[in-house]
Design a protein around this motif. Structure first.
Motif, PDB file in Angstrom:
ATOM      1  N   PHE A  68       6.724  22.251   5.759  1.00 42.82           N
ATOM      2  CA  PHE A  68       5.754  22.533   6.815  1.00 42.82           C
ATOM      3  C   PHE A  68       4.315  22.213   6.412  1.00 42.82           C
ATOM      4  O   PHE A  68       3.424  22.173   7.265  1.00 42.82           O
ATOM      5  CB  PHE A  68       5.836  24.001   7.235  1.00 42.82           C
ATOM      6  CG  PHE A  68       7.051  24.330   8.053  1.00 42.82           C
ATOM      7  CD1 PHE A  68       7.292  23.696   9.261  1.00 42.82           C
ATOM      8  CD2 PHE A  68       7.965  25.271   7.603  1.00 42.82           C
ATOM      9  CE1 PHE A  68       8.409  23.999  10.021  1.00 42.82           C
ATOM     10  CE2 PHE A  68       9.087  25.587   8.354  1.00 42.82           C
ATOM     11  CZ  PHE A  68       9.313  24.946   9.566  1.00 42.82           C
ATOM     12  N   PHE A  69       4.091  22.020   5.122  1.00 43.74           N
ATOM     13  CA  PHE A  69       2.719  21.762   4.677  1.00 43.74           C
ATOM     14  C   PHE A  69       2.601  20.430   3.936  1.00 43.74           C
ATOM     15  O   PHE A  69       1.690  20.239   3.135  1.00 43.74           O
ATOM     16  CB  PHE A  69       2.221  22.921   3.808  1.00 43.74           C
ATOM     17  CG  PHE A  69       1.995  24.182   4.598  1.00 43.74           C
ATOM     18  CD1 PHE A  69       0.789  24.399   5.249  1.00 43.74           C
ATOM     19  CD2 PHE A  69       3.003  25.120   4.729  1.00 43.74           C
ATOM     20  CE1 PHE A  69       0.590  25.538   6.006  1.00 43.74           C
ATOM     21  CE2 PHE A  69       2.813  26.266   5.487  1.00 43.74           C
ATOM     22  CZ  PHE A  69       1.600  26.478   6.126  1.00 43.74           C
ATOM     23  N   LYS A  70       3.509  19.508   4.240  1.00 40.03           N
ATOM     24  CA  LYS A  70       3.411  18.177   3.654  1.00 40.03           C
ATOM     25  C   LYS A  70       2.147  17.495   4.169  1.00 40.03           C
ATOM     26  O   LYS A  70       1.839  17.537   5.352  1.00 40.03           O
ATOM     27  CB  LYS A  70       4.638  17.339   4.016  1.00 40.03           C
ATOM     28  CG  LYS A  70       5.923  17.800   3.364  1.00 40.03           C
ATOM     29  CD  LYS A  70       7.054  16.826   3.621  1.00 40.03           C
ATOM     30  CE  LYS A  70       6.854  15.529   2.867  1.00 40.03           C
ATOM     31  NZ  LYS A  70       8.011  14.613   3.003  1.00 40.03           N
ATOM     32  N   GLY A  71       1.417  16.876   3.257  1.00 43.71           N
ATOM     33  CA  GLY A  71       0.184  16.198   3.650  1.00 43.71           C
ATOM     34  C   GLY A  71      -0.993  17.128   3.824  1.00 43.71           C
ATOM     35  O   GLY A  71      -2.034  16.733   4.351  1.00 43.71           O
ATOM     36  N   PHE A  72      -0.843  18.380   3.355  1.00 42.52           N
ATOM     37  CA  PHE A  72      -1.908  19.370   3.556  1.00 42.52           C
ATOM     38  C   PHE A  72      -3.206  18.944   2.869  1.00 42.52           C
ATOM     39  O   PHE A  72      -4.295  19.079   3.440  1.00 42.52           O
ATOM     40  CB  PHE A  72      -1.455  20.736   3.028  1.00 42.52           C
ATOM     41  CG  PHE A  72      -2.439  21.846   3.293  1.00 42.52           C
ATOM     42  CD1 PHE A  72      -2.558  22.397   4.559  1.00 42.52           C
ATOM     43  CD2 PHE A  72      -3.246  22.332   2.276  1.00 42.52           C
ATOM     44  CE1 PHE A  72      -3.467  23.416   4.812  1.00 42.52           C
ATOM     45  CE2 PHE A  72      -4.156  23.355   2.515  1.00 42.52           C
ATOM     46  CZ  PHE A  72      -4.266  23.896   3.786  1.00 42.52           C
ATOM     47  N   SER A  73      -3.097  18.428   1.645  1.00 43.79           N
ATOM     48  CA  SER A  73      -4.299  18.015   0.907  1.00 43.79           C
ATOM     49  C   SER A  73      -5.031  16.897   1.638  1.00 43.79           C
ATOM     50  O   SER A  73      -6.260  16.938   1.801  1.00 43.79           O
ATOM     51  CB  SER A  73      -3.926  17.553  -0.505  1.00 43.79           C
ATOM     52  OG  SER A  73      -3.354  18.605  -1.251  1.00 43.79           O
ATOM     53  N   ALA A  74      -4.279  15.890   2.089  1.00 44.73           N
ATOM     54  CA  ALA A  74      -4.896  14.781   2.821  1.00 44.73           C
ATOM     55  C   ALA A  74      -5.518  15.273   4.118  1.00 44.73           C
ATOM     56  O   ALA A  74      -6.594  14.812   4.528  1.00 44.73           O
ATOM     57  CB  ALA A  74      -3.856  13.702   3.113  1.00 44.73           C
ATOM     58  N   THR A  75      -4.853  16.223   4.753  1.00 38.89           N
ATOM     59  CA  THR A  75      -5.364  16.761   6.013  1.00 38.89           C
ATOM     60  C   THR A  75      -6.683  17.489   5.806  1.00 38.89           C
ATOM     61  O   THR A  75      -7.639  17.317   6.576  1.00 38.89           O
ATOM     62  CB  THR A  75      -4.339  17.729   6.638  1.00 38.89           C
ATOM     63  OG1 THR A  75      -3.124  17.020   6.884  1.00 38.89           O
ATOM     64  CG2 THR A  75      -4.851  18.300   7.946  1.00 38.89           C
ATOM     65  N   MET A  76      -6.761  18.306   4.767  1.00 33.44           N
ATOM     66  CA  MET A  76      -7.996  19.045   4.496  1.00 33.44           C
ATOM     67  C   MET A  76      -9.123  18.107   4.070  1.00 33.44           C
ATOM     68  O   MET A  76     -10.282  18.288   4.469  1.00 33.44           O
ATOM     69  CB  MET A  76      -7.751  20.090   3.397  1.00 33.44           C
ATOM     70  CG  MET A  76      -6.861  21.244   3.815  1.00 33.44           C
ATOM     71  SD  MET A  76      -7.580  22.265   5.140  1.00 33.44           S
ATOM     72  CE  MET A  76      -6.578  21.732   6.531  1.00 33.44           C
ATOM     73  N   LEU A  77      -8.785  17.095   3.263  1.00 32.49           N
ATOM     74  CA  LEU A  77      -9.794  16.121   2.846  1.00 32.49           C
ATOM     75  C   LEU A  77     -10.352  15.366   4.047  1.00 32.49           C
ATOM     76  O   LEU A  77     -11.534  15.009   4.082  1.00 32.49           O
ATOM     77  CB  LEU A  77      -9.184  15.124   1.850  1.00 32.49           C
ATOM     78  CG  LEU A  77      -8.912  15.645   0.438  1.00 32.49           C
ATOM     79  CD1 LEU A  77      -8.142  14.607  -0.366  1.00 32.49           C
ATOM     80  CD2 LEU A  77     -10.216  15.997  -0.268  1.00 32.49           C
ATOM     81  N   ARG A  78      -9.497  15.121   5.014  1.00 27.40           N
ATOM     82  CA  ARG A  78      -9.907  14.402   6.222  1.00 27.40           C
ATOM     83  C   ARG A  78     -10.623  15.315   7.206  1.00 27.40           C
ATOM     84  O   ARG A  78     -11.580  14.903   7.872  1.00 27.40           O
ATOM     85  CB  ARG A  78      -8.671  13.795   6.885  1.00 27.40           C
ATOM     86  CG  ARG A  78      -8.903  13.212   8.267  1.00 27.40           C
ATOM     87  CD  ARG A  78      -7.604  12.715   8.868  1.00 27.40           C
ATOM     88  NE  ARG A  78      -7.787  12.276  10.241  1.00 27.40           N
ATOM     89  CZ  ARG A  78      -7.693  13.072  11.300  1.00 27.40           C
ATOM     90  NH1 ARG A  78      -7.420  14.363  11.136  1.00 27.40           N
ATOM     91  NH2 ARG A  78      -7.874  12.590  12.521  1.00 27.40           N
ATOM     92  N   ALA A  79     -10.167  16.556   7.316  1.00 26.75           N
ATOM     93  CA  ALA A  79     -10.652  17.453   8.366  1.00 26.75           C
ATOM     94  C   ALA A  79     -12.149  17.712   8.278  1.00 26.75           C
ATOM     95  O   ALA A  79     -12.846  17.710   9.299  1.00 26.75           O
ATOM     96  CB  ALA A  79      -9.892  18.782   8.303  1.00 26.75           C
ATOM     97  N   PHE A  80     -12.646  17.954   7.065  1.00 19.50           N
ATOM     98  CA  PHE A  80     -14.059  18.320   6.946  1.00 19.50           C
ATOM     99  C   PHE A  80     -14.994  17.198   7.398  1.00 19.50           C
ATOM    100  O   PHE A  80     -15.829  17.408   8.286  1.00 19.50           O
ATOM    101  CB  PHE A  80     -14.392  18.759   5.518  1.00 19.50           C
ATOM    102  CG  PHE A  80     -15.745  19.408   5.407  1.00 19.50           C
ATOM    103  CD1 PHE A  80     -15.874  20.788   5.466  1.00 19.50           C
ATOM    104  CD2 PHE A  80     -16.894  18.642   5.266  1.00 19.50           C
ATOM    105  CE1 PHE A  80     -17.125  21.395   5.390  1.00 19.50           C
ATOM    106  CE2 PHE A  80     -18.147  19.235   5.193  1.00 19.50           C
ATOM    107  CZ  PHE A  80     -18.263  20.616   5.256  1.00 19.50           C
TER     108      PHE A  80
END
Length: 292
Positions: free
Chosen positions: A249-261
């Protein structure tokens, strides 16, 4: 005038949204690759290197046209609906809106924009993952899906998109207003570009925290080949949980957070600056008209 306020929201939201999409699309491509991969050891840097090695830097921008073309109606709807709900709530209460009320306004926007976001996301993910074929453009993919599989197939995964976007946009606008209020003490004179960007970035990260599991499931559902048997939402979740466990359920979480900000920081900064520009332009035009 009410129609003018709506038009301002539509214009500023569209411009801010496009700026945010261009800023974050490379990491969005990495995120989708991570979410749909069966390689549990894949990380952000490893996936980034693989995409660049196999497709070049241009590979990071695959599928960019789809969100840009759909960004106009999506962000117009998001900021237009949110702004209209906020104005409606303000008419009922002679006080600043609460965080809960901002959440309701954002959730309302998220609900309506699914009509545009679901097909756009499906096309984007089909192109990013190569599920529809290599070297296929966003427009080509949309045309192929529509002509070969019908309109309904364009909206594949809309249910998960709905489950993702309603709470996500609620948290998005609620988080932005709360953070901006804390940083500026509720005074517009205290607003700076940095504070607006921090508020936007934090809002973006918060929105993904509450919607990450839904987004992973949506990516997996929408990345399936359109030929042959396809898994439904429940079947997909059950299958991937058996293979990968809850961390699925949290695959790609790091990339998502890096992108989100950065994406949300740019989106809200450009939105606020565009609104300010239109306000000043309107006052200047009014002054010139009155001086004649």
């Amino acid at each position: 005038m009410e129609w003018l306020d709506i038009a301002k929201d539509l214009n500023a939201g569209t411009i801010g949204g496009v700026a945010g999409i261009i800023t974050g699309h490379p990491l969005d491509t990495v995120k989708v690759q991570l979410q749909t991969s069966h390689d549990v050891s894949a990380g952000v840097l490893r996936t980034l290197q693989r995409v660049v090695r196999s497709q070049g830097l241009v590979g990071l921008y695959r599928g960019l046209l789809s969100p840009i073309l759909s960004n106009a109606p999506i962000n117009a709807v998001v900021f237009g609906v949110q702004g209209q709900v906020v104005r409606g709530l303000q008419l009922q209460h002679d006080r600043p809106l609460s965080s809960g009320e901002h959440f309701v306004a954002g959730s309302s926007a998220g609900l309506v924009q699914v009509l545009f976001a679901a097909p756009s996301e499906h096309v984007k993910i089909q192109v990013q993952t190569g599920a529809i074929g290599q070297h296929v453009s966003s427009l080509g993919a949309a045309k192929t899906i529509y002509q070969t599989y019908g309109m309904a197939k364009l909206f594949k995964g809309w249910q998960v998109c709905l489950l993702r976007d309603v709470p996500a946009f609620g948290a998005y606008f609620c988080g932005y207003e709360a953070t901006k209020r804390a940083l500026t003490e509720g005074k517009s004179c205290n607003e700076t570009d940095v504070k607006l960007m921090v508020a936007g970035g934090m809002a973006g990260m918060l929105s993904w925290v509450v919607s990450m599991p839904q987004d992973v499931v949506k990516s997996c559902v929408q990345s399936q080949s359109l030929d042959g048997k396809q898994m439904g939402i429940t079947e997909m979740v059950r299958s991937r949980l058996q293979q990968e466990g809850p961390r699925f359920f949290f695959k790609g979480f790091s990339a998502t957070m890096l992108r989100a900000f950065p994406v949300s920081a740019v989106t809200f900064l450009v939105y606020e600056k565009t609104m300010q520009y239109m306000k000043v332009s309107a006052l200047f035009a009014e002054y010139q008209f009155g001086a004649k």
